[in-house]
Structure formats: structure tokens, C-alpha cells
Write a protein that holds these residues in place. Structure first.
Motif, PDB file in Angstrom:
ATOM      1  N   GLN A 183      -3.853   0.618  11.276  1.00  0.00           N
ATOM      2  CA  GLN A 183      -4.369   0.161   9.998  1.00  0.00           C
ATOM      3  C   GLN A 183      -3.841  -1.212   9.599  1.00  0.00           C
ATOM      4  O   GLN A 183      -4.469  -1.930   8.854  1.00  0.00           O
ATOM      5  CB  GLN A 183      -3.999   1.152   8.882  1.00  0.00           C
ATOM      6  N   ASP A 228       0.862  -1.171   0.000  1.00  0.00           N
ATOM      7  CA  ASP A 228       0.000   0.000   0.000  1.00  0.00           C
ATOM      8  C   ASP A 228       0.901   1.224   0.000  1.00  0.00           C
ATOM      9  O   ASP A 228       1.575   1.524   0.983  1.00  0.00           O
ATOM     10  CB  ASP A 228      -0.899  -0.004   1.246  1.00  0.00           C
ATOM     11  N   ASP A 237       0.054   4.350  -0.187  1.00  0.00           N
ATOM     12  CA  ASP A 237      -0.565   5.584   0.299  1.00  0.00           C
ATOM     13  C   ASP A 237      -1.134   5.339   1.695  1.00  0.00           C
ATOM     14  O   ASP A 237      -2.327   5.116   1.879  1.00  0.00           O
ATOM     15  CB  ASP A 237      -1.675   6.028  -0.654  1.00  0.00           C
ATOM     16  N   VAL A 238      -0.239   5.360   2.694  1.00  0.00           N
ATOM     17  CA  VAL A 238      -0.626   5.069   4.068  1.00  0.00           C
ATOM     18  C   VAL A 238      -0.356   6.278   4.948  1.00  0.00           C
ATOM     19  O   VAL A 238       0.704   6.896   4.872  1.00  0.00           O
ATOM     20  CB  VAL A 238       0.154   3.855   4.615  1.00  0.00           C
ATOM     21  N   ASP A 239      -1.313   6.644   5.771  1.00  0.00           N
ATOM     22  CA  ASP A 239      -1.133   7.715   6.739  1.00  0.00           C
ATOM     23  C   ASP A 239      -0.262   7.184   7.870  1.00  0.00           C
ATOM     24  O   ASP A 239      -0.704   6.360   8.672  1.00  0.00           O
ATOM     25  CB  ASP A 239      -2.496   8.156   7.283  1.00  0.00           C
ATOM     26  N   VAL A 240       0.999   7.626   7.930  1.00  0.00           N
ATOM     27  CA  VAL A 240       1.929   7.062   8.916  1.00  0.00           C
ATOM     28  C   VAL A 240       1.507   7.372  10.350  1.00  0.00           C
ATOM     29  O   VAL A 240       1.911   6.669  11.279  1.00  0.00           O
ATOM     30  CB  VAL A 240       3.364   7.584   8.666  1.00  0.00           C
ATOM     31  N   LYS A 241       0.702   8.402  10.545  1.00  0.00           N
ATOM     32  CA  LYS A 241       0.268   8.734  11.900  1.00  0.00           C
ATOM     33  C   LYS A 241      -0.683   7.671  12.458  1.00  0.00           C
ATOM     34  O   LYS A 241      -0.749   7.456  13.661  1.00  0.00           O
ATOM     35  CB  LYS A 241      -0.413  10.108  11.907  1.00  0.00           C
ATOM     36  N   THR A 242      -1.433   7.056  11.560  1.00  0.00           N
ATOM     37  CA  THR A 242      -2.398   6.044  12.010  1.00  0.00           C
ATOM     38  C   THR A 242      -2.018   4.644  11.530  1.00  0.00           C
ATOM     39  O   THR A 242      -2.779   3.701  11.712  1.00  0.00           O
ATOM     40  CB  THR A 242      -3.802   6.375  11.486  1.00  0.00           C
ATOM     41  N   TRP A 243      -0.814   4.505  10.966  1.00  0.00           N
ATOM     42  CA  TRP A 243      -0.402   3.222  10.379  1.00  0.00           C
ATOM     43  C   TRP A 243      -0.520   2.039  11.348  1.00  0.00           C
ATOM     44  O   TRP A 243      -1.027   0.979  10.962  1.00  0.00           O
ATOM     45  CB  TRP A 243       1.034   3.332   9.869  1.00  0.00           C
TER      46      TRP A 243
END
Length: 208
Positions: free
Chosen positions: A205, A194, A196-202
Motif C-alpha cells: 500500500q 494513515d 488505519d492500515v492493514d499491516v498484512k498488506t502494508w
């Protein structure tokens, strides 16, 4: 490849080191032999003392059991991987006296069950006969430990013989060269990619 559903006190640091090193894949140079398994255990910190291992009749029973648990299918089985020799080396260099006595009693029980059911020893059982005996033993071997993690269960002196037998066979198979190269596959990126991952909420997820 098909896997059929088929002594006491805390372990010393050397035994834990040996187990950990083997689980990490240190000793995957080839199919297990008595010598190669013993050398791997000693290199990982196990005692060099060689107490009595299994007798030839016990080793024959163990060989049939290992072949029943992981038989030859589209990939080599436990016997081809040298698993009986691996477990024999554990008996000589890793098990304490109580564990070895329990394991020997378990092998003797397999032979007794075969004699009562088929009028011959376990080593003379067909695959179907050996499977039936192991399935009965499995059904009568509930595990009440606190963990189902392989290494911890192997260390648990209260684990039933059937589970120790099965775990040793599986453990020996997948740390052999045959098991690790013919059965297991290396996946460089497990799961999915993936980009396109938001690292703050990784962490919330993805669970690997």
C-alpha cells in the motif's frame, strides 16, 4: 532557491568510505572551507597526502560555474556555502590523477568556449553568458551509465565533465550547513499519516 538546468578504475575503500560518510551528513558543521572539507574527508578515511589542487585561475572558473548552477535566490547559493573550496578539497584528497586531469580539462574547455563566444575567459562571464555555455555543454553531455544515483555517477569515470561538475556542486551544497539548513527541511513524518492500515498488506500500500 533555483538550480539552473544547465580517473579511472574502481574507487579504493577509503574513497568509498569518504563519499559514504559525507553523503550521510557527517560533515555538516558549517560552510565549506578548504580546511573543513579536507578534515572531513580525512576523518572519513581519505588520504592525508596533499597533491596539487586547482590553480587560482581554475578556482575562479569553478567559482563562476558553481554560482551559475546554484545561484543566490531567496536562499544562499553555492559560493556562500563554500562549494568551490569543497570541490578543491576533493581534487586534493579524493580524485585520482586521471579524474583530476579530466576535471581540469573540463575547466579549460569552459574557458575556451567563453573565449570563442564572448572574447573573454569564463571567469569574466556574466550569469547569462555562463548559463548559455553550461546549457550547451549539458546538451552535448549524454549520460550512458547504468545508474542515475548521485554517488554511483560521481564514481563513474565515464561520466561527462558537465555531469561531474553539476553533481559535485549539488553534492557539496546539500552537505554544507547552509544547504542543509537554509534549503532542505526536516519532515518528521514524510508522506501522509494513515492511522488505519492493514499491516498484512502494508508493503503493497505504501511506497516511500
Amino acid at each position: 532557491m533555483k538550480i539552473h538546468p544547465i580517473g579511472t578504475g574502481p574507487a579504493s575503500p577509503s574513497r568509498r568510505a569518504a563519499l559514504g560518510a559525507l553523503l550521510a551528513g557527517v560533515a555538516t558543521a558549517g560552510a565549506w572551507s578548504s580546511a573543513s572539507a579536507a578534515t572531513a574527508l580525512q576523518a572519513a578515511g581519505a588520504s592525508a597526502v596533499r597533491p596539487t589542487g586547482f590553480t587560482k585561475p581554475e578556482l575562479k572558473i569553478l567559482t563562476v560555474a558553481a554560482d551559475t548552477i546554484i545561484p543566490v535566490t531567496d536562499t544562499p547559493g553555492a559560493v556562500a556555502a563554500g562549494v568551490p573550496h569543497f570541490i578543491d578539497a576533493l581534487a586534493k584528497h579524493w580524485m585520482n590523477g586521471d579524474e583530476l586531469a579530466q576535471f581540469r580539462a573540463g575547466l579549460a574547455d569552459l574557458d575556451k568556449r567563453a573565449q570563442q563566444r564572448y572574447r573573454h575567459g569564463f571567469a569574466a562571464c556574466t550569469s547569462a553568458q555562463a548559463t548559455a555555455i553550461l546549457q550547451d555543454l549539458r546538451a552535448a553531455s549524454p549520460y550512458e551509465g547504468r545508474t542515475f544515483e548521485l554517488a554511483a555517477r560521481i564514481e563513474d569515470p565515464k561520466a561527462p565533465f558537465y555531469l561531474r561538475l553539476r553533481d559535485f556542486v549539488v553534492y557539496g551544497y546539500f552537505t554544507s550547513e547552509i544547504g542543509s539548513t537554509k534549503e532542505l527541511r526536516y519532515v518528521a513524518v514524510p508522506g501522509r499519516f494513515d492511522g488505519d492500515v492493514d499491516v498484512k498488506t502494508w508493503p503493497y500500500q505504501n511506497v516511500i
